[in-house]
Design an enzyme around this catalytic site. Structure first.
Site, PDB file in Angstrom:
ATOM      1  N   GLN A  43      40.240  37.723  51.674  1.00  0.00           N
ATOM      2  CA  GLN A  43      39.392  38.660  50.559  1.00  0.00           C
ATOM      3  C   GLN A  43      39.238  39.631  51.090  1.00  0.00           C
ATOM      4  O   GLN A  43      39.764  41.009  50.822  1.00  0.00           O
ATOM      5  CB  GLN A  43      38.074  37.693  50.795  1.00  0.00           C
ATOM      6  CG  GLN A  43      37.296  38.806  49.967  1.00  0.00           C
ATOM      7  CD  GLN A  43      35.627  37.656  49.595  1.00  0.00           C
ATOM      8  OE1 GLN A  43      36.117  36.663  49.182  1.00  0.00           O
ATOM      9  NE2 GLN A  43      34.689  38.373  49.237  1.00  0.00           N
ATOM     10  N   ASP A  44      39.028  39.926  52.552  1.00  0.00           N
ATOM     11  CA  ASP A  44      38.699  41.095  53.114  1.00  0.00           C
ATOM     12  C   ASP A  44      39.152  40.531  54.466  1.00  0.00           C
ATOM     13  O   ASP A  44      39.113  39.921  54.341  1.00  0.00           O
ATOM     14  CB  ASP A  44      37.964  42.291  53.159  1.00  0.00           C
ATOM     15  CG  ASP A  44      36.577  41.165  54.050  1.00  0.00           C
ATOM     16  OD1 ASP A  44      36.605  40.210  54.027  1.00  0.00           O
ATOM     17  OD2 ASP A  44      35.790  41.913  53.877  1.00  0.00           O
ATOM     18  N   PRO A  45      39.375  41.977  55.326  1.00  0.00           N
ATOM     19  CA  PRO A  45      40.244  41.844  56.894  1.00  0.00           C
ATOM     20  C   PRO A  45      39.268  41.317  57.628  1.00  0.00           C
ATOM     21  O   PRO A  45      37.692  41.392  57.386  1.00  0.00           O
ATOM     22  CB  PRO A  45      40.283  42.838  57.143  1.00  0.00           C
ATOM     23  CG  PRO A  45      40.461  43.918  55.823  1.00  0.00           C
ATOM     24  CD  PRO A  45      39.646  44.117  54.895  1.00  0.00           C
TER      25      PRO A  45
END
EC number: 3.2.2.27
Length: 282
Positions: A122-124
């Site tokens: 999804q995101d870092p």
């Protein structure tokens, strides 16, 4: 008769300072990697220039195949908006993860035609020294986050002989053809999903479509959790294989355990005449 020339103290001090500076610069040069331990692309990244003072995304994508495939995408207006936002964050004193030169790590290390598996995150990670441009991976020396610990636990039960490593760096998978993509490529330090709406998903959705349309061989897409499941609509499922499971997060771990997505992935790769992933090669 020889004549003694006295050098003024100010020049002697300057010379000494210059030597100290030279020694300091030498200490900051990255250590050489033993031959065979890392491929040429990894070596290039370790020796690259310091972080830029202004973020220009196109200049950070150094992988030749991806630079060509995404050349037109970088001309679009939303890319300029992402750059403007990221530079604004930096100018406000906000820390952005991963560092700019690592935003496109998975692109720069894995050429397009060597991709065999895609894992979509999804995101870092948003804590210090974690994110380095590969979804679910952290840099060596950093404690593996809970989701990654659960990935290792599933591997221990799914893949015979897998032993949990003492680090969380998944670069070994990238070397074998696993494209580890986050839907959002940056995040503000300590604020999860803080860059989720700045335009990154327009970019990464395009990347997924390119892989689906232009790959000559079947790709295995590992989609973990509801967010990743939505990306299935971007994939030609008649051409490629999609394996959907729960997310390895502790919040959904009960449904994650026993999913056997790693062995299933290897079965699909072998069925299409491709080499299986050695998941233990980390």
């Amino acid at each position: 008769m020889s004549k003694t020339v006295r050098i003024p103290d100010m020049f002697l001090k300057a010379s000494a300072a210059s030597k100290r500076k030279s020694a300091s610069n030498t200490e900051n040069i990255p250590e050489k990697v033993p031959a065979g331990n890392e491929n040429q692309e990894v070596k290039k990244m370790k020796l690259q220039a310091p972080e830029p003072t202004e973020i220009l995304l196109k200049s950070l994508l150094t992988g030749e195949s991806w630079s060509k495939l995404l050349e037109e995408e970088f001309k679009k207006g939303y890319i300029s908006k992402i750059e403007k936002f990221l530079n604004s964050e930096v100018n406000k004193g906000k820390q952005v993860f991963p560092p700019p030169t690592q935003i496109f790590t998975t692109f720069n290390l894995l050429p397009f035609d060597e991709i065999s598996v895609v894992i979509i995150g999804q995101d870092p990670y948003h804590d210090d020294n974690q994110a380095h441009g590969l979804s679910f991976s952290v840099q060596k020396g950093v404690k593996p986050p809970p989701s990654l610990k659960n990935i290792y636990k599933e591997l221990e039960s799914d893949i015979e002989g897998f032993k949990r490593p003492d680090h969380g760096n998944l670069l070994g998978w990238t070397r074998q053809g696993v494209f580890m993509l986050n839907a959002t490529l940056t995040v503000r330090a300590h604020e999860a999903n803080s860059h989720a709406k700045i335009g990154w998903q327009t970019f990464t959705d395009t990347v997924i479509r390119i892989i689906s349309r232009q790959s000559e061989k079947p790709i295995v897409f590992l989609l973990w959790g509801g967010f990743a499941h939505k990306k299935e609509e971007l994939i030609d499922t008649k051409k490629h294989v999609v394996i959907k499971t729960a997310h390895p997060s502790p919040l959904s771990a009960r449904k994650w355990w026993g999913c056997k997505c790693f062995s299933k992935c290897n079965t699909e790769l072998e069925n299409s005449g491709r080499n299986p992933i050695n998941w233990a090669d980390l």
